[in-house]
Scaffold this motif. Structure first.
Motif, PDB file in Angstrom:
ATOM      1  N   ARG A  45       0.836  -1.204   0.000  1.00  0.00           N
ATOM      2  CA  ARG A  45       0.000   0.000   0.000  1.00  0.00           C
ATOM      3  C   ARG A  45       0.870   1.253   0.000  1.00  0.00           C
ATOM      4  N   PHE A  46       1.931   1.235   0.793  1.00  0.00           N
ATOM      5  CA  PHE A  46       2.792   2.406   0.877  1.00  0.00           C
ATOM      6  C   PHE A  46       3.473   2.687  -0.460  1.00  0.00           C
ATOM      7  N   SER A  47       3.813   1.634  -1.193  1.00  0.00           N
ATOM      8  CA  SER A  47       4.486   1.825  -2.479  1.00  0.00           C
ATOM      9  C   SER A  47       3.584   2.497  -3.498  1.00  0.00           C
ATOM     10  N   ASN A  48       2.270   2.525  -3.237  1.00  0.00           N
ATOM     11  CA  ASN A  48       1.341   3.194  -4.155  1.00  0.00           C
ATOM     12  C   ASN A  48       1.582   4.696  -4.229  1.00  0.00           C
ATOM     13  N   PHE A  49       2.310   5.243  -3.259  1.00  0.00           N
ATOM     14  CA  PHE A  49       2.611   6.672  -3.302  1.00  0.00           C
ATOM     15  C   PHE A  49       3.587   7.004  -4.430  1.00  0.00           C
ATOM     16  N   TRP A  50       4.190   5.986  -5.006  1.00  0.00           N
ATOM     17  CA  TRP A  50       5.102   6.183  -6.136  1.00  0.00           C
ATOM     18  C   TRP A  50       4.539   5.421  -7.332  1.00  0.00           C
ATOM     19  N   PRO A  51       3.529   6.003  -8.011  1.00  0.00           N
ATOM     20  CA  PRO A  51       2.810   5.273  -9.065  1.00  0.00           C
ATOM     21  C   PRO A  51       3.650   4.951 -10.297  1.00  0.00           C
ATOM     22  N   ASN A  52       4.784   5.598 -10.472  1.00  0.00           N
ATOM     23  CA  ASN A  52       5.609   5.351 -11.657  1.00  0.00           C
ATOM     24  C   ASN A  52       6.596   4.208 -11.472  1.00  0.00           C
ATOM     25  N   GLY A  53       6.470   3.505 -10.374  1.00  0.00           N
ATOM     26  CA  GLY A  53       7.343   2.358 -10.148  1.00  0.00           C
ATOM     27  C   GLY A  53       8.712   2.723  -9.622  1.00  0.00           C
ATOM     28  N   ASP A  54       8.900   3.956  -9.168  1.00  0.00           N
ATOM     29  CA  ASP A  54      10.208   4.369  -8.668  1.00  0.00           C
ATOM     30  C   ASP A  54      10.224   4.466  -7.143  1.00  0.00           C
ATOM     31  N   ALA A  55       9.446   3.608  -6.490  1.00  0.00           N
ATOM     32  CA  ALA A  55       9.407   3.603  -5.028  1.00  0.00           C
ATOM     33  C   ALA A  55      10.761   3.185  -4.468  1.00  0.00           C
ATOM     34  N   PRO A  56      11.170   3.769  -3.333  1.00  0.00           N
ATOM     35  CA  PRO A  56      12.423   3.338  -2.693  1.00  0.00           C
ATOM     36  C   PRO A  56      12.241   1.948  -2.087  1.00  0.00           C
ATOM     37  N   ASP A  57      13.314   1.384  -1.588  1.00  0.00           N
ATOM     38  CA  ASP A  57      13.216   0.081  -0.926  1.00  0.00           C
ATOM     39  C   ASP A  57      12.373   0.228   0.334  1.00  0.00           C
ATOM     40  N   ILE A  58      11.354  -0.603   0.457  1.00  0.00           N
ATOM     41  CA  ILE A  58      10.451  -0.570   1.602  1.00  0.00           C
ATOM     42  C   ILE A  58      10.488  -1.937   2.281  1.00  0.00           C
ATOM     43  N   PHE A  59      10.732  -1.947   3.569  1.00  0.00           N
ATOM     44  CA  PHE A  59      10.834  -3.197   4.312  1.00  0.00           C
ATOM     45  C   PHE A  59       9.808  -3.223   5.433  1.00  0.00           C
ATOM     46  N   LEU A  60       9.271  -4.401   5.690  1.00  0.00           N
ATOM     47  CA  LEU A  60       8.325  -4.606   6.793  1.00  0.00           C
ATOM     48  C   LEU A  60       9.022  -5.417   7.872  1.00  0.00           C
ATOM     49  N   LEU A  61       8.890  -4.972   9.118  1.00  0.00           N
ATOM     50  CA  LEU A  61       9.514  -5.692  10.227  1.00  0.00           C
ATOM     51  C   LEU A  61       9.060  -7.154  10.203  1.00  0.00           C
ATOM     52  N   PRO A  62       9.982  -8.114  10.165  1.00  0.00           N
ATOM     53  CA  PRO A  62       9.601  -9.535  10.109  1.00  0.00           C
ATOM     54  C   PRO A  62       8.756  -9.945  11.309  1.00  0.00           C
ATOM     55  N   GLU A  63       7.934 -10.954  11.114  1.00  0.00           N
ATOM     56  CA  GLU A  63       7.047 -11.419  12.174  1.00  0.00           C
ATOM     57  C   GLU A  63       7.834 -11.873  13.408  1.00  0.00           C
ATOM     58  N   SER A  64       8.974 -12.529  13.199  1.00  0.00           N
ATOM     59  CA  SER A  64       9.782 -12.982  14.335  1.00  0.00           C
ATOM     60  C   SER A  64      10.285 -11.792  15.155  1.00  0.00           C
ATOM     61  N   ALA A  65      10.705 -10.710  14.457  1.00  0.00           N
ATOM     62  CA  ALA A  65      11.167  -9.515  15.164  1.00  0.00           C
ATOM     63  C   ALA A  65      10.008  -8.813  15.850  1.00  0.00           C
ATOM     64  N   ARG A  66       8.836  -8.839  15.228  1.00  0.00           N
ATOM     65  CA  ARG A  66       7.652  -8.219  15.830  1.00  0.00           C
ATOM     66  C   ARG A  66       7.302  -8.901  17.148  1.00  0.00           C
ATOM     67  N   ARG A  67       7.417 -10.240  17.170  1.00  0.00           N
ATOM     68  CA  ARG A  67       7.137 -10.970  18.412  1.00  0.00           C
ATOM     69  C   ARG A  67       8.149 -10.614  19.493  1.00  0.00           C
ATOM     70  N   MET A  68       9.409 -10.395  19.080  1.00  0.00           N
ATOM     71  CA  MET A  68      10.438 -10.003  20.045  1.00  0.00           C
ATOM     72  C   MET A  68      10.134  -8.623  20.623  1.00  0.00           C
TER      73      MET A  68
END
Length: 214
Positions: A2-25
């Motif tokens: 969803r966040f990458s939709n802010f760059w509709p031309n496909g030039d979005a920067p690298d976007i990472f989501l905190l892994p589930e294992s790290a979220r549990r930590m």
């Protein structure tokens, strides 16, 4: 995604989501350092420039009162180890006496004192694709006045001016069609906004522009 939709031309920067294992930590951490330290290590590993966290309450260990100033200050001390951070803090639940601005942030007053900038988004009418953006605090610079923003679901952006202005040049029928697609407005509502659009400074209707060119 969803966040990458802010760059509709496909030039979005690298976007990472905190892994589930790290979220549990994070959620199992016993102290603010334990919880936020996981995010700090992950952000450094990914060489992130910006971190968005939903929500501030998750950074407080269980049993800790977010209304205590010392605990809130500890959380923000750890947050300063992160790169630029945007943290969502939910408004207080409606009570007998309505609070406004920074006073609506749940928890200690440090929640509004520690950040460099405090913004609030208020959606007065849940049926309308618009919000009001207010600035409760600006540590550096001048606080701007409240601003009405329109959410365009095609561009996936909030536009800080008339909702049709970024669609020009366009015919009236094209605007009516786009109003349905972008804002969910039927023809009657669209025509109301078209009328107000024509009253903006510098906007010249097509027929008037044609007459001028002659």
């Amino acid at each position: 995604s969803r966040f990458s939709n802010f760059w509709p031309n496909g030039d979005a920067p690298d976007i990472f989501l905190l892994p589930e294992s790290a979220r549990r930590m994070v959620l199992s951490g016993k102290t603010a350092l334990d919880r936020i330290g996981v995010i700090v290590d992950w952000a450094k590993d990914k060489n992130l420039d910006f971190v968005s966290i939903d929500s501030l309450a998750k950074l407080f260990p269980p049993g800790q009162d977010p209304s205590r100033q010392d605990l809130a200050s500890d959380v923000f001390s750890q947050i300063q180890l992160l790169p630029t951070a945007l943290i969502l803090a939910h408004d207080r639940k409606p009570q007998g006496t309505a609070s406004t601005g920074n006073a609506e942030i749940v928890g200690s007053g440090r929640m509004s004192q520690e950040p460099d900038v405090v913004h609030q988004l208020v959606r007065h009418d849940k049926r309308a694709p618009s919000v009001e953006l207010t600035c409760g605090k600006m540590r550096e610079g001048v606080k701007p006045e409240p601003l009405k923003l329109y959410f365009d679901k095609v561009d996936f952006r909030l536009y800080p001016y008339h909702p049709f202005l970024h669609l020009l040049p366009a015919t009236e029928q094209e605007l009516i069609a786009e109003a349905e697609r972008r804002y969910g407005w039927k023809e009657r509502r669209a025509r109301d906004y078209i009328k107000s659009l024509k009253n903006l400074p510098g906007i010249i209707p097509e027929q008037e522009a044609a007459n001028r060119s002659k």
